[in-house]
Enzyme design. Sequence first.
Site, PDB file in Angstrom:
ATOM      1  N   ASP A 264     -90.557   8.114  74.400  1.00 40.41           N
ATOM      2  CA  ASP A 264     -89.502   9.062  74.075  1.00 40.41           C
ATOM      3  C   ASP A 264     -90.061  10.421  73.699  1.00 40.41           C
ATOM      4  O   ASP A 264     -91.219  10.557  73.295  1.00 40.41           O
ATOM      5  CB  ASP A 264     -88.614   8.525  72.951  1.00 40.41           C
ATOM      6  CG  ASP A 264     -89.351   8.349  71.631  1.00 40.41           C
ATOM      7  OD1 ASP A 264     -90.508   7.876  71.652  1.00 40.41           O
ATOM      8  OD2 ASP A 264     -88.783   8.689  70.575  1.00 40.41           O
TER       9      ASP A 264
ATOM     10  N   GLU B 272     -90.092   6.172  69.151  1.00 43.28           N
ATOM     11  CA  GLU B 272     -91.070   6.497  68.106  1.00 43.28           C
ATOM     12  C   GLU B 272     -90.644   7.723  67.316  1.00 43.28           C
ATOM     13  O   GLU B 272     -90.834   7.794  66.104  1.00 43.28           O
ATOM     14  CB  GLU B 272     -92.442   6.735  68.744  1.00 43.28           C
ATOM     15  CG  GLU B 272     -93.594   6.888  67.740  1.00 43.28           C
ATOM     16  CD  GLU B 272     -93.866   8.318  67.322  1.00 43.28           C
ATOM     17  OE1 GLU B 272     -94.745   8.534  66.461  1.00 43.28           O
ATOM     18  OE2 GLU B 272     -93.210   9.252  67.839  1.00 43.28           O
TER      19      GLU B 272
END
Length: 411
Positions: free
Chosen positions: A82, A177
């Site tokens: 991400d 994350e």
Amino acid sequence: MTDTVTDRFLRYVVIDTQSDAKSKSQPSTAKQLDLGKLLVEELLAIGLTDAHLDEHGYVYATVPSNTGKNNVPVICFCAHMDTAPDFSGTNVKPQVIRSYQGGDIRLPGHAERVIRENEHPELKNQIGHDVITSDGTTLLGADDKAGLAEIVTAAKFLIDNPDIKHGAIRILFTPDEEIARGVEKVDLQKLGADFGYTLDGETVGTIEDETFSADGAEIAITGVAIHPGFAYGKMENAIRIAGEILARLPKELTPEATKGKDGFIHPTEVSGAMEAAKISLIIRDFTEQGLKDKEKLLEKIISEVMTAYPGSRYTLKITEQYRNMKQVLDKNPEIVENALEAVRRAGLNPVRGSIRGGTDGSRLSFMGLPCPNIFAGGHAFHSPLEWVSSQDMEKAVTTIVELAKLWEERA
């Protein structure tokens, strides 16, 4: 399909993978799965036959051991898919500045955005390198697509060079994350690693074994709502209460006023109306005591403000996010020492550093997988000024390979 680390990186950054803290799903955004599927395809293509994307959005794969030794530890290399919600990651247009010769870098998509040499001193070490940026309208995504590209490239190099002996290497790519949910549903038993390394750091040559300890805070305020024409002596405006709380937060404890080992209290979102308001904050410190002290200070400020509003009430909810991984890594010093030696073998001077932030390794370390952080080469994360050099990413690939060799040699 070309397979240099830069080729891979340029493929990955154009896929929008922003995570969303407000989403309750896992992963938080379905578009992260688009990159996960591509990564699985590429891992299968290089010969990692067990590569797969699970139902929670994690990519797992294995580079099999090729050594006769049976006591080589199983290493995990980890990176996240991400990108941060802080700035747009939609329609990324990377540009490659071949053989950078110094000076400021103007971003073609936004006239006012310039990567200035005096604000990015590491640029002075990039002369002759190929520097990659966005066009200035989005972030680039080097955090952490540089790490993804480096791990896949290193895995291919090891598969293509069987004369390089190494133990089993596990690969883990995570979603979410950036919103502190990256490892919530990792299956460590399936992963089967003894320890790991995240490829999520910044300046080339740096190994980080220390992070912030981190908590989130949510303040909910219930005021007294009444028609403003009849409010005298009665109204207690929740928006105004929230403003007073924010105004009392010490300026010396803000991110923009702290550095090094200083912690901070940082409001990240405010919402509300006259009858109710909410404030979201993050609290950071390198020590548990420092974290507790800041949380006590926050509650003291809230309670003092609320004394002037007897009809109103509040709640303060503190949520643990992650803890300083140094507490775990100091008990396993060889994990960091071998990483520093791998950096030397890659032809660099290693630097042992601390992160004013966190990585998936912070959580993994406390889940039973000690996990320091290796440089990935990116700079100016979470902003449209983000950049990375191809040569620094290549050094990260070499460091991974040398680290795999090192653990086999020393087994």
